[in-house]
Design a protein around this motif. Structure first.
Motif, mmCIF file in Angstrom:
data_model
loop_
_atom_site.group_PDB
_atom_site.id
_atom_site.type_symbol
_atom_site.label_atom_id
_atom_site.label_comp_id
_atom_site.label_asym_id
_atom_site.label_seq_id
_atom_site.Cartn_x
_atom_site.Cartn_y
_atom_site.Cartn_z
ATOM 1 N N LEU A 29 20.892 15.623 -42.638
ATOM 2 C CA LEU A 29 20.631 14.765 -41.697
ATOM 3 C C LEU A 29 19.669 13.866 -42.021
ATOM 4 O O LEU A 29 18.672 13.804 -42.750
ATOM 5 N N ARG A 30 19.893 12.402 -41.547
ATOM 6 C CA ARG A 30 18.961 11.400 -41.770
ATOM 7 C C ARG A 30 17.593 11.692 -41.167
ATOM 8 O O ARG A 30 17.492 12.294 -40.098
ATOM 9 N N ASP A 31 16.301 11.371 -41.691
ATOM 10 C CA ASP A 31 15.161 11.547 -41.276
ATOM 11 C C ASP A 31 14.844 11.100 -39.945
ATOM 12 O O ASP A 31 14.506 11.922 -38.867
ATOM 13 N N GLU A 32 15.397 10.065 -39.634
ATOM 14 C CA GLU A 32 15.182 9.455 -38.050
ATOM 15 C C GLU A 32 15.814 10.357 -36.836
ATOM 16 O O GLU A 32 15.367 10.440 -35.847
ATOM 17 N N VAL A 33 17.017 10.834 -37.351
ATOM 18 C CA VAL A 33 17.862 11.744 -36.605
ATOM 19 C C VAL A 33 16.909 13.118 -36.312
ATOM 20 O O VAL A 33 16.893 13.596 -35.339
ATOM 21 N N LEU A 34 16.664 13.612 -37.499
ATOM 22 C CA LEU A 34 15.767 14.828 -37.545
ATOM 23 C C LEU A 34 14.455 14.704 -36.781
ATOM 24 O O LEU A 34 14.442 15.690 -35.599
ATOM 25 N N LEU A 35 13.813 13.634 -36.676
ATOM 26 C CA LEU A 35 12.558 13.374 -35.950
ATOM 27 C C LEU A 35 13.224 13.206 -34.363
ATOM 28 O O LEU A 35 12.457 13.761 -33.631
ATOM 29 N N CYS A 36 14.073 12.619 -34.027
ATOM 30 C CA CYS A 36 14.651 12.565 -32.533
ATOM 31 C C CYS A 36 14.742 14.131 -32.235
ATOM 32 O O CYS A 36 14.752 14.411 -31.108
ATOM 33 N N ARG A 37 15.559 14.953 -32.909
ATOM 34 C CA ARG A 37 15.691 16.371 -32.654
ATOM 35 C C ARG A 37 14.635 17.278 -32.526
ATOM 36 O O ARG A 37 14.346 17.962 -31.434
ATOM 37 N N VAL A 38 13.423 16.839 -33.056
ATOM 38 C CA VAL A 38 12.330 17.559 -32.937
ATOM 39 C C VAL A 38 11.115 16.937 -31.983
ATOM 40 O O VAL A 38 10.963 17.883 -30.923
ATOM 41 N N PHE A 39 11.080 15.977 -31.960
ATOM 42 C CA PHE A 39 10.088 15.145 -30.818
ATOM 43 C C PHE A 39 10.847 14.439 -29.686
ATOM 44 O O PHE A 39 10.186 13.617 -28.837
ATOM 45 N N ARG A 40 12.329 14.662 -29.620
ATOM 46 C CA ARG A 40 13.156 13.926 -28.707
ATOM 47 C C ARG A 40 13.080 12.254 -28.959
ATOM 48 O O ARG A 40 12.361 11.861 -29.961
ATOM 49 N N HIS A 41 13.959 11.660 -28.456
ATOM 50 C CA HIS A 41 13.916 10.152 -28.537
ATOM 51 C C HIS A 41 12.855 9.270 -28.291
ATOM 52 O O HIS A 41 12.034 9.695 -27.332
ATOM 53 N N ALA A 42 12.533 8.264 -29.120
ATOM 54 C CA ALA A 42 11.509 7.238 -28.868
ATOM 55 C C ALA A 42 11.959 6.403 -27.932
ATOM 56 O O ALA A 42 12.445 5.229 -28.623
ATOM 57 N N TRP A 43 12.084 6.370 -26.803
ATOM 58 C CA TRP A 43 12.891 5.311 -25.813
ATOM 59 C C TRP A 43 11.947 4.087 -25.561
ATOM 60 O O TRP A 43 10.731 4.186 -25.416
ATOM 61 N N GLU A 44 12.612 2.809 -25.486
ATOM 62 C CA GLU A 44 11.666 1.738 -25.197
ATOM 63 C C GLU A 44 12.917 1.056 -24.396
ATOM 64 O O GLU A 44 14.180 1.085 -24.511
ATOM 65 N N VAL A 45 12.364 0.339 -23.319
ATOM 66 C CA VAL A 45 13.115 -0.527 -22.416
ATOM 67 C C VAL A 45 13.767 -1.782 -23.098
ATOM 68 O O VAL A 45 12.981 -2.431 -23.733
ATOM 69 N N ARG A 46 15.177 -1.932 -22.765
ATOM 70 C CA ARG A 46 15.666 -3.357 -23.478
ATOM 71 C C ARG A 46 16.463 -3.778 -22.267
ATOM 72 O O ARG A 46 16.573 -3.529 -21.233
ATOM 73 N N PRO A 47 16.679 -5.049 -22.818
ATOM 74 C CA PRO A 47 17.336 -5.840 -21.818
ATOM 75 C C PRO A 47 18.796 -5.323 -21.436
ATOM 76 O O PRO A 47 19.353 -4.662 -22.257
ATOM 77 N N PHE A 48 19.141 -5.491 -20.146
ATOM 78 C CA PHE A 48 20.619 -5.104 -19.827
ATOM 79 C C PHE A 48 21.443 -5.992 -19.662
ATOM 80 O O PHE A 48 21.269 -7.097 -19.208
ATOM 81 N N TYR A 49 22.580 -5.878 -20.079
ATOM 82 C CA TYR A 49 23.664 -6.741 -20.046
ATOM 83 C C TYR A 49 24.883 -5.885 -19.101
ATOM 84 O O TYR A 49 24.987 -5.104 -19.259
ATOM 85 N N ASP A 50 25.580 -7.039 -18.466
ATOM 86 C CA ASP A 50 26.746 -6.458 -17.697
ATOM 87 C C ASP A 50 27.728 -5.529 -18.275
ATOM 88 O O ASP A 50 28.123 -4.551 -17.546
ATOM 89 N N GLY A 51 28.077 -5.876 -19.560
ATOM 90 C CA GLY A 51 29.203 -4.971 -20.114
ATOM 91 C C GLY A 51 28.499 -3.619 -20.680
ATOM 92 O O GLY A 51 29.109 -2.705 -21.040
ATOM 93 N N ASP A 52 27.163 -3.323 -20.564
ATOM 94 C CA ASP A 52 26.496 -2.045 -21.132
ATOM 95 C C ASP A 52 26.944 -1.016 -19.991
ATOM 96 O O ASP A 52 27.060 0.343 -20.647
#
Length: 108
Positions: A10-33
């Motif tokens: 497992l890649r390090d960043e995926v392991l970190l998300c599994r342990v600590f949950r995702h590090a969410w940041e708000v991003r711009p929203f686009y119509d097709g999203d």
């Protein structure tokens, strides 16, 4: 059919998300999203992206006040079978990802 990655691969960043949950940041929203069937219901949409692994989350508030959300995974997403949190933490320690020297978290 979903392909499962071994914990050691497992890649390090995926392991970190599994342990600590995702590090969410708000991003711009686009119509097709947003999926079209949810976009029709939406009065408000908040788009988020994990700064570590790239997962996206869309929080949708409908006109009648209901909340829905869904996720979009990057194409290279790695999945593992359910693993106890203590096993994931042990893997972080094995990789040297757990230790941060107090006062040096910013790399100073």
């Amino acid at each position: 059919m979903r392909h499962y990655t071994e914990l050691a691969d497992l890649r390090d960043e995926v392991l970190l998300c599994r342990v600590f949950r995702h590090a969410w940041e708000v991003r711009p929203f686009y119509d097709g999203d947003v999926r079209p069937e949810l976009a029709r219901l939406a009065s408000s949409v908040r788009a988020l992206r994990c700064t570590r692994c790239g997962h996206e989350r869309f929080d949708i508030l409908t006109a009648d006040g209901r909340h829905r959300h869904y996720y979009r995974e990057p194409e290279d997403t790695q999945h593992i079978r359910p693993v106890p949190l203590q096993v994931l933490r042990a893997e972080m320690i094995r990789r040297g990802l757990w230790v941060t020297v107090i006062g040096q978290a910013d790399g100073a």
